[in-house]
Structure formats: structure tokens, C-alpha cells
Design a protein around this motif. Structure first.
Motif, short mmCIF file in Angstrom:
data_model
loop_
_atom_site.label_atom_id
_atom_site.label_comp_id
_atom_site.label_asym_id
_atom_site.label_seq_id
_atom_site.Cartn_x
_atom_site.Cartn_y
_atom_site.Cartn_z
N PRO A 190 -11.68 7.72 7.79
CA PRO A 190 -10.92 7.37 8.99
C PRO A 190 -9.43 7.22 8.71
N GLY A 191 -9.05 7.15 7.42
CA GLY A 191 -7.64 7.00 7.07
C GLY A 191 -7.18 5.56 7.14
N VAL A 192 -5.90 5.41 6.87
CA VAL A 192 -5.28 4.09 6.80
C VAL A 192 -4.26 3.99 7.94
N ARG A 193 -4.40 2.96 8.76
CA ARG A 193 -3.41 2.77 9.84
C ARG A 193 -2.20 2.04 9.25
N ALA A 194 -1.38 2.80 8.54
CA ALA A 194 -0.25 2.19 7.83
C ALA A 194 0.78 1.63 8.80
N VAL A 195 0.91 2.26 9.96
CA VAL A 195 1.74 1.72 11.05
C VAL A 195 0.78 1.58 12.23
N ASP A 196 0.64 0.37 12.76
CA ASP A 196 -0.46 0.10 13.68
C ASP A 196 0.01 -0.51 15.00
N GLY A 197 0.84 0.26 15.72
CA GLY A 197 1.28 -0.22 17.03
C GLY A 197 2.58 -0.99 16.95
N VAL A 198 3.62 -0.32 16.50
CA VAL A 198 4.92 -0.99 16.33
C VAL A 198 5.81 -0.74 17.55
N ASP A 199 6.38 -1.83 18.07
CA ASP A 199 7.42 -1.76 19.10
C ASP A 199 8.71 -2.26 18.46
N LEU A 200 9.79 -1.52 18.65
CA LEU A 200 11.04 -1.90 17.99
C LEU A 200 12.21 -1.29 18.75
N GLU A 201 13.31 -2.03 18.80
CA GLU A 201 14.54 -1.47 19.36
C GLU A 201 15.69 -1.80 18.43
N ILE A 202 16.58 -0.86 18.28
CA ILE A 202 17.78 -1.14 17.48
C ILE A 202 18.99 -0.81 18.33
N ALA A 203 19.90 -1.76 18.44
CA ALA A 203 21.11 -1.55 19.25
C ALA A 203 22.17 -0.85 18.41
#
Ligand SMILES: Nc1ncnc2c1ncn2[C@@H]1O[C@H](COP(=O)(O)OP(=O)(O)OP(=O)(O)O)[C@@H](O)[C@H]1O
Ligand SMILES: [Mg+2]
Length: 340
Positions: free
Chosen positions: A35-48
Motif C-alpha cells: 500500500p506504500g507509505v503516506r509520507a505526506v498525509d493531508g497537509v494544508d499550508l499557506e506561505i505569504a
């Protein structure tokens, strides 16, 4: 393709919504699928624009994978990426890199990113050549300017990597992406392995370049003391998720997430008072088997049965302080340690 990009109203330089990156997913003809590795699992991010956002978390939590996904060298599995108002997700890596060339990456080990047989000048020119800049005179002028910008003698272009010190190599690593005139620079552990005085000059240089060139940084580091000195805002990552985001003084002065508190308590170089008496419990779990509910619950001293069942949403504590913890309202904000 650029023409296909849609624009959205946003002041953010970069906006990331529910980003998921699964690594190592195998689909063999025979045998078990991985199934693999969820190395990034639902990231929300903003950079100004102009901001320095720190990204902090234990080894293996997915920081570099997030960086590689933003760059486009690793394809995202799900989620949206908007760069300067343009939607730039859903592309094959080669195209993604072209569309996202405003994002550049400073490698953790600048020596490894340079060809030992090439002069510094040739290494720096390479990116411009790949971009199709055919004028040798123009390339060389840009290289000299970039070397000057990072405080190196332009004559350094004729030298070779082994002739340079660790601090000089870091500067070359930064000059190497400055020639490409990026808007967002991702720095992966840029001060790791440097002694304190060299570290301080690299941090000063980064701050100075931000104000002179209007750069924006995503600054990845294990070193909380460095993050505290440089960053405007900090995002704390745990097993592929962002668990807390806040302006730097709030992260260090009034952390809300039990994991953030544990990280601060475990950091030997911080002069602020430890926040939780018991730091992180045990070893981090493997990202191949992310616990259900709150991923941190098996190590959290405040965990209750509900924490094993529901995944916490990110909630505003106030203003720009966000936390993903089912229990944050019940935990008293930590009394602000007397910080100098
Ligand atoms: N090709 C791959 N296949 C499967 N899993 C992988 C692959 N590459 C990395 N991983 C796993 O993905 C997770 C995230 O790795 P990543 O390198 O992004 O972490 P990191 O936060 O940058 O760590 P560090 O602080 O040590 O640099 C790790 O558990 C790693 O073992
Ligand atoms: Mg890494």
C-alpha cells in the motif's frame, strides 16, 4: 501547461490543500501489493510573500517528501497546489518542474549537489544553460552577481568544491539557486553540521537576501533554536501531518499541541523552560502504519479514548495559531516561560 492554469484570488505565494504523497507503492504482477507509505498525509499550508515559514518535526516525518512534492520532483497523490494564483498540481514531474520553476531547493548537503570536477562557475552556470540561456557572457555575469550576493568573491567561480570551506559551500549552494531568480526557496537543514559562528553568518545572509531580493523561504530544520531565531511562523509536522502552526513567538511561548510541547521540552539548546515534564513517549511509529485517529495518540500523555477514534481537524486557537488536537481546549495553555 501554463495556459491551462486557473487563477484564484489569494494573497498567498503558495497555497497547499489536503496534499497527500504516497511513496513506494508497488503493484507486482504476482504477490502482495504494497500500500506504500503516506509520507505526506493531508497537509494544508499557506506561505505569504516575504515570509519565512519553519517546518519542524522528527526524522522521517515527511519534511523532505513535502519539499520534493512542492518542487514537483515527486508527484502528489492527491491535493491542490496553488503558486502565485496558478493551479500547478496534477502534472507529470518534468512539466511540474517547469511550471514550478519559481520554487527552488537548497540541498541539505551542498557539497553533494556540486560536481567535484567542475569549477564553481560551471556548476552555477548549469542551471541557466538548462533554462536555455545561450549567452555565455550573460550567464557569467549572472554567476558573478550571485556570488557577490552571497558575499563571495566573484573570482570564486574559478575554484573547485574541494578548495572551499563548509560555510563557503553553503553560500555557493545558495548562489546556485539565486542565479535562477526564484520566488520561493526551500532550504532543507541549511545549517546542519556547521559550527555556531558559521551558522550565524548563514542565517544573517538568509535574512539579508530575503529583504534585498524579496525572497520567501520554507525553512526545514530539526534545530528549534535556529528556527526560533530566523522564522516568522512555524509549522510542526508529525507523521505526514501538520499538527500546529503559529507565529514563532506563540509556538515557543504558548504551544498548544502536546507534540509541540514535547519537542520543545526535548530540545537541549532552548533556554525557555521545558513545557511538559514527560517528553515524547517512546519511539516514533513508522509512517507505514499511521495510528488511527490522532496519529500522535499512542505517545501522548493527554490521550483519551476519543483520540484513537477521530482524526482531529485543524482549529484556530486565535488569529494565525492553528492546532489539530481533540483536547486542546481542555489543556491549559502553557504558562509562558520567561524568555529573554
Ligand atoms: N522511496 C521510498 N519508499 C518508501 N518510503 C520512503 C521512500 N522514501 C522515503 N520514505 C519514507 O518516507 C518517510 C518520510 O521521509 P522523509 O525523508 O520525507 O522524512 P524527513 O522528515 O525529511 O526526515 P529527515 O529529518 O531524516 O530528513 C520516511 O519514513 C521514509 O522512510
Ligand atoms: Mg529530510
Amino acid at each position: 501547461m501554463m495556459a491551462a492554469a486557473t487563477t484564484t484570488e489569494s494573497a498567498a505565494l503558495l497555497q497547499v490543500r489536503n496534499l497527500v504523497t504516497v511513496l513506494g507503492r508497488h503493484r507486482p504482477l504476482v504477490g502482495r501489493r504494497s500500500p506504500g507509505v503516506r509520507a505526506v498525509d493531508g497537509v494544508d499550508l499557506e506561505i505569504a510573500p516575504g515570509e519565512i515559514l519553519g517546518l519542524v518535526g522528527e526524522s522521517g516525518c515527511g519534511k523532505s517528501t513535502l519539499a520534493r512534492t512542492l518542487l514537483g520532483v515527486q508527484r502528489e497523490t492527491e491535493g491542490g497546489i496553488v503558486l502565485e494564483g496558478r493551479t500547478v498540481d496534477g502534472l507529470e514531474p518534468q512539466q511540474a518542474r517547469r511550471v514550478r520553476s519559481d520554487i527552488q531547493y537548497v540541498h541539505q548537503d551542498p557539497g553533494a549537489a556540486l560536481d567535484p570536477w567542475w569549477s564553481i562557475g560551471r556548476s552555477l552556470e548549469e542551471g541557466l544553460t538548462i533554462r536555455g540561456n545561450r549567452s555565455a557572457a550573460d550567464r557569467q555575469a549572472r554567476v558573478r552577481r550571485a556570488l557577490g550576493e552571497v558575499g563571495l568573491d566573484p573570482a570564486m567561480a574559478g575554484r573547485y568544491p574541494h578548495e572551499l570551506s563548509g560555510g563557503q559551500l553553503r553560500r555557493v549552494g545558495i548562489a546556485r539557486i539565486l542565479v535562477l531568480e526564484p520566488r520561493l526557496v526551500i532550504l532543507d537543514e541549511p545549517t546542519a553540521g556547521l559550527d555556531l559562528s558559521v551558522q550565524a553568518t548563514v542565517l544573517r545572509l538568509l535574512r539579508d537576501l530575503r529583504s534585498r531580493l524579496g525572497l520567501t523561504y520554507l525553512f526545514i530544520s530539526h534545530d528549534l533554536a535556529v528556527v526560533r531565531r530566523l522564522c516568522d511562523r512555524v509549522a510542526i509536522m508529525y507523521l505526514g501531518r501538520i499538527v500546529e502552526t503559529a507565529p514563532t513567538d506563540q509556538v515557543f511561548g504558548a504551544p498548544r499541541h502536546p507534540y509541540t510541547r514535547a519537542l520543545l521540552a526535548a530540545s537541549p539548546r532552548l533556554d525557555s523552560a521545558p513545557v511538559d515534564q514527560v517528553p515524547v513517549l517512546g519511539e516514533p511509529p513508522k509512517p507505514g502504519a499511521i495510528p488511527p485517529g490522532c496519529a500522535f495518540h499512542p505517545r501522548c500523555r493527554h490521550a483519551e479514548p476519543q483520540c484513537a477514534r477521530s482524526r482531529p481537524e485543524s482549529e484556530p486557537v486565535d488569529g494565525r495559531h492553528l492546532v489539530s488536537c481533540l483536547r486542546w481546549r481542555d489543556l491549559t495553555p502553557d504558562p509562558t516561560p520567561s524568555v529573554t
